[in-house]
Enzyme design. Structure first.
Site, PDB file in Angstrom:
ATOM      1  CB  CYS A 198      21.758 -38.142   3.450  1.00 51.03           C
ATOM      2  SG  CYS A 198      22.362 -39.551   4.381  1.00 51.03           S
ATOM      3  NE  ARG A 228      27.346 -39.346   5.773  1.00 52.04           N
ATOM      4  CZ  ARG A 228      26.037 -39.091   5.879  1.00 52.04           C
ATOM      5  NH1 ARG A 228      25.170 -39.816   5.205  1.00 52.04           N
ATOM      6  NH2 ARG A 228      25.605 -38.126   6.649  1.00 52.04           N
ATOM      7  CG  ASP A 260      17.262 -39.939  10.022  1.00 54.49           C
ATOM      8  OD1 ASP A 260      17.189 -39.155   9.054  1.00 54.49           O
ATOM      9  OD2 ASP A 260      18.112 -39.832  10.920  1.00 54.49           O
ATOM     10  NE  ARG A 272      21.240 -30.297   7.490  1.00 50.88           N
ATOM     11  CZ  ARG A 272      21.039 -29.245   6.715  1.00 50.88           C
ATOM     12  NH1 ARG A 272      21.750 -29.114   5.606  1.00 50.88           N
ATOM     13  NH2 ARG A 272      20.153 -28.325   7.036  1.00 50.88           N
ATOM     14  NE  ARG A 325      19.355 -33.257   5.210  1.00 49.35           N
ATOM     15  CZ  ARG A 325      20.091 -34.086   5.955  1.00 49.35           C
ATOM     16  NH1 ARG A 325      21.076 -34.777   5.405  1.00 49.35           N
ATOM     17  NH2 ARG A 325      19.850 -34.234   7.234  1.00 49.35           N
ATOM     18  CE  LYS A 363      24.890 -39.653  11.682  1.00 45.10           C
ATOM     19  NZ  LYS A 363      24.789 -39.496  10.215  1.00 45.10           N
ATOM     20  CG  ASN A 364      21.817 -38.114  13.809  1.00 43.06           C
ATOM     21  OD1 ASN A 364      22.846 -37.866  13.180  1.00 43.06           O
ATOM     22  ND2 ASN A 364      20.737 -38.601  13.237  1.00 43.06           N
TER      23      ASN A 364
END
Length: 424
Positions: free
Chosen positions: A125, A405, A313, A101, A130, A30-31
């Site tokens: 999250c 997510r 994470d 984000r 953040r 995902k990232n």
């Protein structure tokens, strides 16, 4: 092309006591996929991304935001084709931008095209403070004008110019934002103390294939701006290393054995070192990764760090592993000091775990019983699933949209390994 959301499930029901065995195939990371989708919209021609986890809520949301802002995006299965199209065709991004984000990258994309955009303050999250100050700092150094409003960020650019930028803290999405913006800036940009983790490296690989000029290594990123980025290429999103570590821990805590095809330890060497120390045996065989959880589990001490260290994470996932270790483990998060909201949920299972400051202490080997818990965030929710797999009785997990997510088809994959889990 707007991606329709599937019927939303509100809870997962997990019954513990099952060993996990068999094969699990990873989805795209995902990232890695999210910044690649944004970067592909720099191109004048369609850039095709394969192995995109299009069932993830964050991916669906980002694609829909970009489409609503005029980008041309076609989605078919796990293939996503993107080009600029008319981006941005509105001055304000849709309100759903506040739910993820990675919507921050729309600032860099708009600035690259010398456009204006108002962006609702981003979410993601809820794991403490953040900040996005590094995004603002970097984009302003490139010549963009940014105004912080009550509930939004406004960016305006009349053409960016390369600059020397130094981050006081390595940030993944901040690094990606500067790379995207500087790809069309005039001159050369050098970013020091960048986060050059694997997802950032693949973003640079994508942009170079599209016609950009990005060098990325050892916490330094150099970008030589171009007048235009053509696009028109194909690339596959890297497999989800975070998913791999999660399933490795699932096999370890259930005393099972699994293998992951078409994956190796290249990007998770420090995670693997800690897994092996804890008694979860991880090794490569051919093109697959094998994990055995049959050995005794040992306590461990872990602290998070920028790549190649263990990513923040993963600390909730390792906390779940510590629940079955014979002794006391400690976990210190050097990035997000408030990423311990999941601790109160693990206590509901009967876990002996406390947190203070940026540290959690776990006394493993306690008898755990099923409970009703809440997914406080993406990884905290995954930790609750892992705890549910080893509990006596049934566990109900609420707020599972947080889990969805970042984990594609997680109930289906766990069920295929022998777990008792379903969505309700």
């Amino acid at each position: 092309m707007i991606i329709e959301s599937a019927e939303r499930k509100n809870q997962y029901i997990v019954t513990g006591g099952k060993k996990l065995n068999g094969e699990v195939k990873l989805s795209g990371a995902k990232n890695a996929a999210l910044p690649m989708i944004v970067a592909a919209c720099l191109g004048e021609e369609y850039t095709t991304l394969r192995n995109v986890p299009t069932n993830l809520n964050d991916v669906k949301t980002l694609v829909n935001i970009l489409v609503e802002l005029g980008a041309d995006i076609i989605v078919k299965g796990d293939v996503v084709a993107c080009k600029r199209g008319g981006f941005p065709n509105h001055l304000r991004a849709p309100e759903k931008s506040s739910s993820i984000r990675y919507s921050l990258l729309l600032l860099g994309l708009a600035a690259a095209f010398s456009e204006r955009l108002s962006l609702p303050l981003p979410g993601g999250c809820k794991i403490g403070d953040r900040k996005y100050d590094l995004h603002i700092h970097g984009l302003e150094k490139l010549g963009a004008r940014i105004e912080e409003e009550t509930a939004s960020l406004f960016i305006e650019s009349n053409g960016l110019k390369g600059s020397n930028i130094e981050f006081y803290l390595p940030t993944t999405s901040g690094t990606e934002n500067i790379i995207i913006a500087a790809a069309l800036a005039e001159g050369r940009t050098t970013l020091l103390n960048a986060n050059t983790r694997p997802e950032v490296m693949q973003l640079a690989e994508l942009l170079n294939a599209m016609g950009a000029d990005v060098s990325c290594k050892n916490r330094i990123v150099d970008i030589c701006g171009k007048n235009q980025i053509k696009g028109g290429i194909e690339i596959s999103v890297m497999p989800g290393w975070d998913e791999a570590v999660t399933y490795a821990v699932a096999a370890g805590i259930t005393n099972g054995e699994i293998y992951i095809p078409d994956f190796n330890t290249k990007y998770i060497k420090e995670d693997v070192r800690h897994l092996n120390m804890a008694g979860v045996r991880v090794f490569e065989w051919g093109s697959s990764l094998y994990i055995s959880g049959k050995s005794k589990k040992n306590p461990f001490d872990l602290f998070t760090a920028p790549y190649p260290g263990i990513n923040s994470d993963m600390q909730p996932i390792f906390a779940a592993l510590a629940l079955v270790a014979d002794g006391t483990s400690s976990i210190a998060d050097l990035r997000f000091t408030d990423r311990f909201q999941y601790v109160s949920e693990l206590k509901k299972f009967g876990a002996d775990i406390v947190s203070f400051g940026n540290t959690a202490i776990i006394n493993g080997g306690q008898h755990l019983k099923g409970s009703h818990v809440n997914a406080t965030d993406l990884r905290g929710g995954a930790a609750c699933i892992l705890a549910g797999l080893i509990c006596e009785g049934q566990t109900t997990i609420s707020n599972v949209e947080q889990i969805e997510r970042g984990y594609e088809n997680i109930t289906t994959k766990l069920t295929s390994l022998g777990a008792s889990i379903y969505a309700l």
